[in-house]
Scaffold this motif. Structure first.
Motif, mmCIF file in Angstrom:
data_model
loop_
_atom_site.group_PDB
_atom_site.id
_atom_site.type_symbol
_atom_site.label_atom_id
_atom_site.label_comp_id
_atom_site.label_asym_id
_atom_site.label_seq_id
_atom_site.Cartn_x
_atom_site.Cartn_y
_atom_site.Cartn_z
ATOM 1 N N GLN A 296 0.832 -1.205 0.000
ATOM 2 C CA GLN A 296 0.000 0.000 0.000
ATOM 3 C C GLN A 296 0.866 1.255 0.000
ATOM 4 O OE1 GLN A 296 -2.425 1.143 3.572
ATOM 5 N NE2 GLN A 296 -4.158 0.843 2.177
ATOM 6 N N CYS B 170 2.623 1.720 -3.431
ATOM 7 C CA CYS B 170 1.709 2.218 -4.464
ATOM 8 C C CYS B 170 1.330 3.679 -4.213
ATOM 9 C CB CYS B 170 0.464 1.339 -4.522
ATOM 10 S SG CYS B 170 0.773 -0.332 -5.157
ATOM 11 N N ARG C 131 -0.583 5.712 -6.914
ATOM 12 C CA ARG C 131 -1.494 4.647 -7.343
ATOM 13 C C ARG C 131 -2.340 4.225 -6.150
ATOM 14 N NH1 ARG C 131 0.790 -1.158 -9.632
ATOM 15 N NH2 ARG C 131 -1.010 -2.429 -9.086
ATOM 16 N N VAL D 262 -4.460 1.811 -3.870
ATOM 17 C CA VAL D 262 -4.629 0.406 -3.518
ATOM 18 C C VAL D 262 -5.454 0.331 -2.241
ATOM 19 C CG1 VAL D 262 -3.466 -1.660 -2.675
ATOM 20 C CG2 VAL D 262 -2.545 -0.453 -4.641
ATOM 21 N N TYR E 251 -7.503 -1.163 -7.373
ATOM 22 C CA TYR E 251 -6.753 -2.374 -7.060
ATOM 23 C C TYR E 251 -6.998 -2.742 -5.606
ATOM 24 C CZ TYR E 251 -2.686 -5.465 -7.835
ATOM 25 O OH TYR E 251 -1.847 -6.549 -8.005
ATOM 26 N N LEU F 87 5.402 -6.812 -6.966
ATOM 27 C CA LEU F 87 4.193 -6.139 -7.451
ATOM 28 C C LEU F 87 4.072 -6.266 -8.967
ATOM 29 C CD1 LEU F 87 1.730 -4.404 -6.790
ATOM 30 C CD2 LEU F 87 3.190 -2.386 -7.035
ATOM 31 N N ASP G 263 0.906 -7.795 -10.870
ATOM 32 C CA ASP G 263 0.194 -6.993 -11.870
ATOM 33 C C ASP G 263 0.115 -7.727 -13.204
ATOM 34 O OD1 ASP G 263 -0.141 -4.997 -10.034
ATOM 35 O OD2 ASP G 263 1.441 -3.711 -10.816
#
Length: 340
Positions: A24, A27, A32, A34, A101, A314, A318
Motif C-alpha cells: 500500500q 503504491c 497509485r 490500492v 486495485y 508487485l 500486476d
C-alpha cells in the motif's frame, strides 16, 4: 478488464499484514490507489489503512464465545459464515471503481510440524484442505475479478532442506486446491542470510537434498544402507539395523550430513533421531525431482527494505491479473485545475 485483486495468504506469522502495508505504501508513493481489505476475523490491529473489515460481519472472538469453539474451529466457522453472506462482501466491493486495485489480507492458521531441532509452525487448512477459501475465490471470479494468489513463506524457516521441502509442498497443496494463478513469496529476507536464501532458490531441490545424505563409496569403505535398512561395509557384510543393534559410531556414520531428518518407518521422533531410512531419502529426492522437473513451485525473495524487491513482486502480481492493460489515461490534477 475485470477488477484486479491479490489474495495474500499463507501460514500465521509469515508477514501477511506487513506485506499489505508495504504494498500500500509503495503504491501510494507511485500515485497509485490500492485498497486493503481485512478478511482475518482474528485480527486485532493494523498498520495499514483498512478499506473494510470482516469483523464488521463476524469476529473470531464472538464465534468462539457463542459457539464454544476453539481457535481453529472458530476460524473455519467465520469463513463459512462469510461464504453464506457474500452479499455483504459484494456490497462493500461495489463501492470501489472498476479500475481500483484491491489486496485481501487473509487469515493464517497454525499447525505445528515437529522437527528434531524444534517446532516449525505451518498451517493453511483454509487453503489446502477445506474448500471454504476456494468457494470464496470462485465467487470473486464470478463477479469478474482477476485474482492472483500471493502465498507467503517465512525465509527464516526454510534455510534447511527439510523445511524448504515442507514449504514447497505446502505451497503446492494450496496451488492445487485453489487453482489460481499463484505467486510464491519468501518474506523476512531482511532477517535471513540473503546468500543462504539465494542458495536455496538457485540450487535444484533434488541436488540440494542429495548433498545432505551420505555418499555411497565402497572403495573408501564407507557404510551404506540397502533397501531393507541394513548397513553394509566395504566387503558387503550386513550389520545391524541402524538405531537397534548398531554402535554409536555406526549410527553417526549413517546419519545425514545436514539436519535433514524424516519422521518415518523407524517411528516418531525417536526414529527421526536415528536418521531416515534410505528408501525415505529416495522418496524425498523423488519429490524434489518432481518440483524441479515440472517447475511447479518457484519463489520470489522479498526484503521489505529493498524497493527493487517490492517492485518486482508487485510487477509479477500486476502481470498475472493484467492490471493496467485496459486503463484509460487520466488527465493530471494540475491540468484539470488550470483548465478550470
Amino acid at each position: 478488464m475485470g477488477k484486479c485483486c491479490q489474495m495474500v495468504m499463507g501460514p500465521a506469522g509469515t508477514g501477511k499484514s506487513t506485506y499489505c502495508k508495504i504494498m500500500q505504501e509503495h503504491c501510494q508513493n507511485a500515485k497509485r490507489t490500492v485498497h486493503v481489505v481485512n478478511l482475518d476475523p482474528a485480527a486485532e490491529a493494523f498498520e495499514y489503512e483498512v478499506a473494510f473489515d470482516i469483523r464488521d460481519l463476524i469476529s473470531l472472538e464472538d464465534a468462539m464465545e457463542e459457539l464454544e469453539l476453539g481457535p481453529n474451529g472458530g476460524l473455519v466457522y467465520c469463513m463459512e459464515y462469510l461464504l453464506d453472506n457474500m452479499d455483504w462482501l459484494k456490497d462493500e466491493l461495489d463501492k470501489f471503481d472498476d479500475d481500483e486495485y484491491i489486496i485481501f489480507d487473509c487469515p493464517g492458521q497454525v499447525l505445528t510440524f515437529l522437527y528434531p531441532d524444534g517446532a516449525f509452525p505451518f498451517g493453511v487448512e483454509l487453503y489446502s484442505h477445506v474448500p471454504v477459501m476456494r468457494n470464496v475465490l470462485d465467487q470473486l471470479k464470478s463477479w469478474n475479478y482477476n485474482v492472483c494468489a500471493v502465498f507467503l513463506l517465512d525465509a527464516t524457516f526454510i534455510t534447511d532442506p527439510a523445511k524448504f521441502m515442507s514449504g514447497a509442498l505446502l505451497s503446492l497443496s494450496a496451488m492445487v486446491q485453489l487453482e489460481l494463478p499463484h505467486l510464491n513469496v519468501l518474506t523476512k529476507c531482511d532477517l535471513a542470510d540473503r546468500s543462504e536464501v539465494e542458495r536455496f532458490l538457485d540450487t535444484e531441490n533434488a541436488a540440494l537434498i542429495s548433498m545432505h545424505y551420505p555418499q555411497e563409496d565402497e572403495d573408501e569403505g564407507e557404510n551404506v544402507m540397502d533397501d531393507e535398512g541394513l548397513g553394509r561395509g566395504a566387503g558387503g557384510e550386513e550389520s545391524a539395523d541402524v538405531g537397534t543393534g548398531a554402535t554409536t559410531a555406526q549410527r553417526e556414520e549413517l546419519q545425514p550430513r545436514g539436519r535433514l531428518q524424516v519422521l518415518g518407518a523407524q517411528g516418531g521422533v525417536e526414529g527421526a533421531r536415528r536418521g531416515p531410512l534410505p528408501r525415505l531419502a529416495r522418496l524425498t529426492e523423488a519429490i524434489s525431482g518432481v518440483l524441479d522437473d515440472y517447475t511447479m513451485v518457484n519463489f520470489l525473495p522479498l526484503d521489505i527494505r529493498d524497493e527493487e524487491d517490492i517492485a518486482l513482486v508487485l510487477h509479477h502480481a500486476d502481470y498475472i491479473v493484467q492490471y493496467g492493460e485496459d486503463l484509460e489515461p487520466k488527465q493530471p490534477k494540475d491540468d484539470i485545475e488550470m483548465d478550470a
